[in-house]
Design a protein around this motif. Sequence first.
Motif, PDB file in Angstrom:
ATOM      1  N   ARG A 217       0.838  -1.191   0.000  1.00  0.00           N
ATOM      2  CA  ARG A 217       0.000   0.000   0.000  1.00  0.00           C
ATOM      3  C   ARG A 217       0.870   1.238   0.000  1.00  0.00           C
ATOM      4  N   VAL A 218       0.603   2.110  -0.945  1.00  0.00           N
ATOM      5  CA  VAL A 218       1.368   3.348  -1.081  1.00  0.00           C
ATOM      6  C   VAL A 218       0.403   4.523  -1.039  1.00  0.00           C
ATOM      7  N   PRO A 219       0.604   5.479  -0.136  1.00  0.00           N
ATOM      8  CA  PRO A 219      -0.255   6.668  -0.145  1.00  0.00           C
ATOM      9  C   PRO A 219      -0.039   7.460  -1.437  1.00  0.00           C
ATOM     10  N   GLY A 220      -1.134   7.766  -2.146  1.00  0.00           N
ATOM     11  CA  GLY A 220      -1.028   8.569  -3.362  1.00  0.00           C
ATOM     12  C   GLY A 220      -0.782  10.031  -3.028  1.00  0.00           C
ATOM     13  N   THR A 221      -0.839  10.868  -4.036  1.00  0.00           N
ATOM     14  CA  THR A 221      -0.581  12.293  -3.809  1.00  0.00           C
ATOM     15  C   THR A 221      -1.634  12.931  -2.914  1.00  0.00           C
TER      16      THR A 221
ATOM     17  N   THR B 166      -4.248   9.088   0.183  1.00  0.00           N
ATOM     18  CA  THR B 166      -5.137   7.929   0.280  1.00  0.00           C
ATOM     19  C   THR B 166      -4.353   6.670  -0.079  1.00  0.00           C
ATOM     20  N   PRO B 167      -4.364   5.632   0.776  1.00  0.00           N
ATOM     21  CA  PRO B 167      -3.603   4.419   0.470  1.00  0.00           C
ATOM     22  C   PRO B 167      -4.094   3.741  -0.809  1.00  0.00           C
ATOM     23  N   ARG B 168      -3.178   3.378  -1.668  1.00  0.00           N
ATOM     24  CA  ARG B 168      -3.498   2.680  -2.915  1.00  0.00           C
ATOM     25  C   ARG B 168      -2.746   1.361  -2.947  1.00  0.00           C
ATOM     26  N   GLU B 169      -3.438   0.315  -3.314  1.00  0.00           N
ATOM     27  CA  GLU B 169      -2.839  -1.017  -3.366  1.00  0.00           C
ATOM     28  C   GLU B 169      -2.128  -1.225  -4.703  1.00  0.00           C
ATOM     29  N   LEU B 170      -0.864  -1.631  -4.662  1.00  0.00           N
ATOM     30  CA  LEU B 170      -0.115  -1.955  -5.867  1.00  0.00           C
ATOM     31  C   LEU B 170       0.034  -3.471  -5.976  1.00  0.00           C
TER      32      LEU B 170
ATOM     33  N   ARG C 129      -1.006   2.639 -15.134  1.00  0.00           N
ATOM     34  CA  ARG C 129      -1.901   2.188 -14.063  1.00  0.00           C
ATOM     35  C   ARG C 129      -1.375   2.653 -12.705  1.00  0.00           C
ATOM     36  N   ILE C 130      -0.048   2.534 -12.505  1.00  0.00           N
ATOM     37  CA  ILE C 130       0.560   3.002 -11.260  1.00  0.00           C
ATOM     38  C   ILE C 130       0.324   4.501 -11.098  1.00  0.00           C
ATOM     39  N   GLY C 131       0.503   5.237 -12.193  1.00  0.00           N
ATOM     40  CA  GLY C 131       0.298   6.687 -12.157  1.00  0.00           C
ATOM     41  C   GLY C 131      -1.110   7.064 -11.755  1.00  0.00           C
ATOM     42  N   ARG C 132      -2.093   6.319 -12.294  1.00  0.00           N
ATOM     43  CA  ARG C 132      -3.500   6.603 -11.941  1.00  0.00           C
ATOM     44  C   ARG C 132      -3.749   6.302 -10.465  1.00  0.00           C
ATOM     45  N   LYS C 133      -3.158   5.213  -9.967  1.00  0.00           N
ATOM     46  CA  LYS C 133      -3.362   4.850  -8.559  1.00  0.00           C
ATOM     47  C   LYS C 133      -2.743   5.879  -7.624  1.00  0.00           C
ATOM     48  N   LEU C 134      -1.544   6.358  -7.989  1.00  0.00           N
ATOM     49  CA  LEU C 134      -0.810   7.251  -7.087  1.00  0.00           C
ATOM     50  C   LEU C 134      -1.100   8.720  -7.328  1.00  0.00           C
ATOM     51  N   GLY C 135      -1.798   9.013  -8.425  1.00  0.00           N
ATOM     52  CA  GLY C 135      -2.174  10.396  -8.693  1.00  0.00           C
ATOM     53  C   GLY C 135      -1.070  11.226  -9.314  1.00  0.00           C
ATOM     54  N   THR C 136      -0.104  10.564  -9.961  1.00  0.00           N
ATOM     55  CA  THR C 136       0.970  11.295 -10.626  1.00  0.00           C
ATOM     56  C   THR C 136       1.527  10.468 -11.776  1.00  0.00           C
ATOM     57  N   GLY C 137       1.851  11.144 -12.874  1.00  0.00           N
ATOM     58  CA  GLY C 137       2.472  10.466 -14.003  1.00  0.00           C
ATOM     59  C   GLY C 137       3.978  10.643 -14.017  1.00  0.00           C
ATOM     60  N   ASP C 138       4.501  11.329 -13.023  1.00  0.00           N
ATOM     61  CA  ASP C 138       5.929  11.613 -12.957  1.00  0.00           C
ATOM     62  C   ASP C 138       6.667  10.421 -12.348  1.00  0.00           C
ATOM     63  N   ARG C 139       7.616   9.852 -13.092  1.00  0.00           N
ATOM     64  CA  ARG C 139       8.316   8.648 -12.638  1.00  0.00           C
ATOM     65  C   ARG C 139       9.035   8.881 -11.300  1.00  0.00           C
ATOM     66  N   ALA C 140       9.696  10.023 -11.193  1.00  0.00           N
ATOM     67  CA  ALA C 140      10.444  10.320  -9.971  1.00  0.00           C
ATOM     68  C   ALA C 140       9.518  10.423  -8.771  1.00  0.00           C
ATOM     69  N   GLN C 141       8.346  11.024  -8.966  1.00  0.00           N
ATOM     70  CA  GLN C 141       7.416  11.161  -7.848  1.00  0.00           C
ATOM     71  C   GLN C 141       6.811   9.813  -7.460  1.00  0.00           C
ATOM     72  N   MET C 142       6.524   8.971  -8.462  1.00  0.00           N
ATOM     73  CA  MET C 142       6.007   7.633  -8.167  1.00  0.00           C
ATOM     74  C   MET C 142       7.024   6.854  -7.322  1.00  0.00           C
ATOM     75  N   VAL C 143       8.290   6.934  -7.718  1.00  0.00           N
ATOM     76  CA  VAL C 143       9.349   6.236  -6.994  1.00  0.00           C
ATOM     77  C   VAL C 143       9.473   6.786  -5.575  1.00  0.00           C
ATOM     78  N   ALA C 144       9.415   8.112  -5.443  1.00  0.00           N
ATOM     79  CA  ALA C 144       9.543   8.734  -4.121  1.00  0.00           C
ATOM     80  C   ALA C 144       8.418   8.291  -3.197  1.00  0.00           C
ATOM     81  N   LEU C 145       7.191   8.230  -3.712  1.00  0.00           N
ATOM     82  CA  LEU C 145       6.050   7.798  -2.894  1.00  0.00           C
ATOM     83  C   LEU C 145       6.223   6.351  -2.442  1.00  0.00           C
ATOM     84  N   ALA C 146       6.679   5.493  -3.373  1.00  0.00           N
ATOM     85  CA  ALA C 146       6.855   4.068  -3.048  1.00  0.00           C
ATOM     86  C   ALA C 146       7.988   3.867  -2.056  1.00  0.00           C
TER      87      ALA C 146
END
Length: 221
Positions: free
Chosen positions: A149-153, A156-160, A197-214
Amino acid sequence: MPANMVPHPREELFSVLVVDDHPLLREAIAARLMQMGAGTVHEAASVAEARARALATGPCDLAILDLGLPDGSGIDLVTELRAQGWPRIVVLASSDDPYAVRAAFQAGAQAYLLKSASPMVVTDGVRRVLEGGVYADPSVAPVLAAGTRVPGTDNTPRELSAREVEVLQLVADGRSNKEIGEALNLSALTVKSHLSRIGRKLGTGDRAQMVALAMRAGVIR
């Protein structure tokens, strides 16, 4: 011996390698395995000793490994033993860190047990693995689920999914979509779909931000 401690007939005379740097714990584990029907128990106190034992004996029926070894990574040792044809590996660790739990299973372990577990839990886990199953310590199971579970932007927790976590880890390692596809045996288009799909779950299409959240959630390194 209580009925639930009597070894299953299929478990008799199996061979084991126990790797832990604490002699008393190794001795206790070896004694319990003998009660369960182990015919041969090899012991090692480090990654180097484990490698030497593995080379000398060839694959045993079971390996029980500590992750916190003094001279190297227990996770790497799991990967090495699996590559050498060891069929069953149980991790016995002091940490319930979600990343360590997920990394152990991804490396090829069939069970993750805590050193604080009761003897009955250890016995159940080993028996399950000997019978061809997988097992997570009861106190680790919810941690393992939470580890995806990773909190999106919006916090809210999102399941990956497990595959999405793998993709994100490779993104964090600096791999391109093509390289990720080659590593996971996927097309670049499929990798792109996973990232979308990951971007939609986490609320960002930015690769660096997705990695930072995870990374903040402890899902990837």
